[in-house]
Design an enzyme around this catalytic site. Structure first.
Site, PDB file in Angstrom:
ATOM      1  CG  ASN A 121     -36.599 -10.006 -21.806  1.00 14.17           C
ATOM      2  OD1 ASN A 121     -37.215 -10.911 -21.260  1.00 14.17           O
ATOM      3  ND2 ASN A 121     -36.723  -8.728 -21.459  1.00 14.17           N
ATOM      4  CD  GLU A 140     -33.545  -3.835 -23.047  1.00 18.39           C
ATOM      5  OE1 GLU A 140     -33.537  -4.646 -23.969  1.00 18.39           O
ATOM      6  OE2 GLU A 140     -34.321  -3.894 -22.093  1.00 18.39           O
ATOM      7  CE  LYS A 195     -39.413  -7.308 -23.597  1.00 17.48           C
ATOM      8  NZ  LYS A 195     -39.730  -5.951 -24.048  1.00 17.48           N
ATOM      9  CG  HIS A 235     -36.735  -5.146 -18.997  1.00 14.63           C
ATOM     10  ND1 HIS A 235     -37.837  -4.403 -19.371  1.00 14.63           N
ATOM     11  CD2 HIS A 235     -36.163  -5.594 -20.138  1.00 14.63           C
ATOM     12  CE1 HIS A 235     -37.925  -4.429 -20.699  1.00 14.63           C
ATOM     13  NE2 HIS A 235     -36.923  -5.135 -21.186  1.00 14.63           N
ATOM     14  CB  SER A 293     -37.144  -2.159 -32.308  1.00 14.85           C
ATOM     15  OG  SER A 293     -38.348  -1.827 -31.641  1.00 14.85           O
ATOM     16  CD  GLU A 329     -41.040  -4.722 -20.885  1.00 14.90           C
ATOM     17  OE1 GLU A 329     -40.935  -5.912 -20.535  1.00 14.90           O
ATOM     18  OE2 GLU A 329     -40.860  -4.341 -22.062  1.00 14.90           O
TER      19      GLU A 329
HETATM   20  P1  13P Z   1     -38.086  -5.524 -28.306  1.00 16.71           P
HETATM   21  O1  13P Z   1     -36.919  -6.195 -28.963  1.00 16.71           O
HETATM   22  O2  13P Z   1     -39.378  -6.274 -28.462  1.00 16.71           O
HETATM   23  O3  13P Z   1     -38.170  -4.080 -28.662  1.00 16.71           O
HETATM   24  O4  13P Z   1     -37.798  -5.571 -26.715  1.00 16.71           O
HETATM   25  C1  13P Z   1     -36.571  -5.142 -26.243  1.00 16.71           C
HETATM   26  C2  13P Z   1     -36.455  -5.513 -24.807  1.00 16.71           C
HETATM   27  O5  13P Z   1     -37.130  -4.953 -23.962  1.00 16.71           O
HETATM   28  C3  13P Z   1     -35.537  -6.596 -24.452  1.00 16.71           C
HETATM   29  O6  13P Z   1     -35.340  -6.658 -23.086  1.00 16.71           O
END
Ligand code: 13P
Length: 253
Positions: free
Chosen positions: A9, A169, A11, A97, A215, A99
């Site tokens: 992802n 997540e 982002k 997600h 992570s 976010e």
């Molecule tokens: P990180 O791997 O940067 O922690 O992000 C995880 C994530 O939100 C994947 O959708």
């Protein structure tokens, strides 16, 4: 056998030029994926078609969007529908997600509508769930994640549900470098599989792919992915480096 997936992802990262470099680097790497192993790369909307083209011919690689709108078409300036993604030949879409839940106020109702439209147009939804730190500190994560899954997905019939991928997540592990331990991930994934089994039966639960996100890195992917109920990962930061993501893909086997 259920699918094992390394999903990226990106982002809101990368210029077009950086995206091209990263995708080209990945396309040049050699992977010997097993029949049930896949790689999914969720890139920003403007790069979807380029990504598809650059990874075309790479077996078991799929391109995903990071979101779609909850309506099919119409006067929704700036939005992108599941129908549009499908018409571009995109196969996957991330839905819910944390976010998007947090910064764009996406409620379970909205996410259920998005999931329906994605499925109607033949896309594979990657449905995200996961608790924040306060919920975990109160030890309410099982109940919390269960509600997210129930409210977002359990209106689906068995056939439709079988086409969904789930990504757990925990918010406290996203972008923090603080990975859930393999035991914490396994515990939640087993819980998710159990509630799916209670609703749709054990066979469906057994075939449901549940990814871990938060992570994931080249050096912890092996341990996480080797848990019996962890079927791969949804990777943010570490998916922006070709060598690091390569290592994570290799951890599938
Ligand atoms: P990180 O791997 O940067 O922690 O992000 C995880 C994530 O939100 C994947 O959708």
């Amino acid at each position: 056998m259920r699918k094992q997936i390394a999903a990226a992802n990106w982002k809101m990262n990368c210029s077009l030029q950086d995206a091209e470099k990263l995708l080209t680097a990945l396309s040049q790497k050699q992977f010997s994926l097993k029949e049930n192993e896949q790689v999914v790369i969720a890139v920003p909307f403007p790069y979807l078609l380029m990504a598809k083209q650059l990874l075309n011919g790479k077996p078991s690689f799929f391109i995903s969007a990071q979101n779609c709108h909850q309506k099919d078409s119409g006067a929704y300036t700036g939005e992108v529908s599941a129908a549009m993604l499908a018409s571009c030949g995109i196969t996957h879409v991330i839905i819910g997600h944390s976010e998007r839940r947090q910064y764009f106020n996406e409620t379970s109702d909205i996410l259920a509508q998005k999931t329906d439209l994605a499925l109607q147009h033949g896309l594979t939804p990657i449905f995200c769930c996961g608790e924040d730190l306060a919920v975990r500190e109160h030890n309410e994560q099982n109940h919390f994640v269960e509600s997210q899954i129930r409210d977002g997905l359990f209106h689906l019939n068995t056939e439709a549900f079988s086409r969904v991928l789930i990504a757990y997540e925990p918010i406290w592990a996203i972008g923090t470098g603080k990975t859930a331990t393999a035991a914490q991930a396994q515990e939640m994934h087993a819980h998710i599989r159990k509630i799916v089994g209670d609703k749709y039966g054990n066979e469906v639960a057994d075939h449901t792919t549940i990814l871990y996100g938060g992570s994931v890195k080249g050096d912890n992917a092996n341990e996480l992915f080797s848990q019996p109920d962890v079927d791969g990962g949804l990777v943010g930061g570490a998916s922006l480096k070709a060598d690091e993501f390569e290592k994570i893909i290799h951890s599938l086997s």
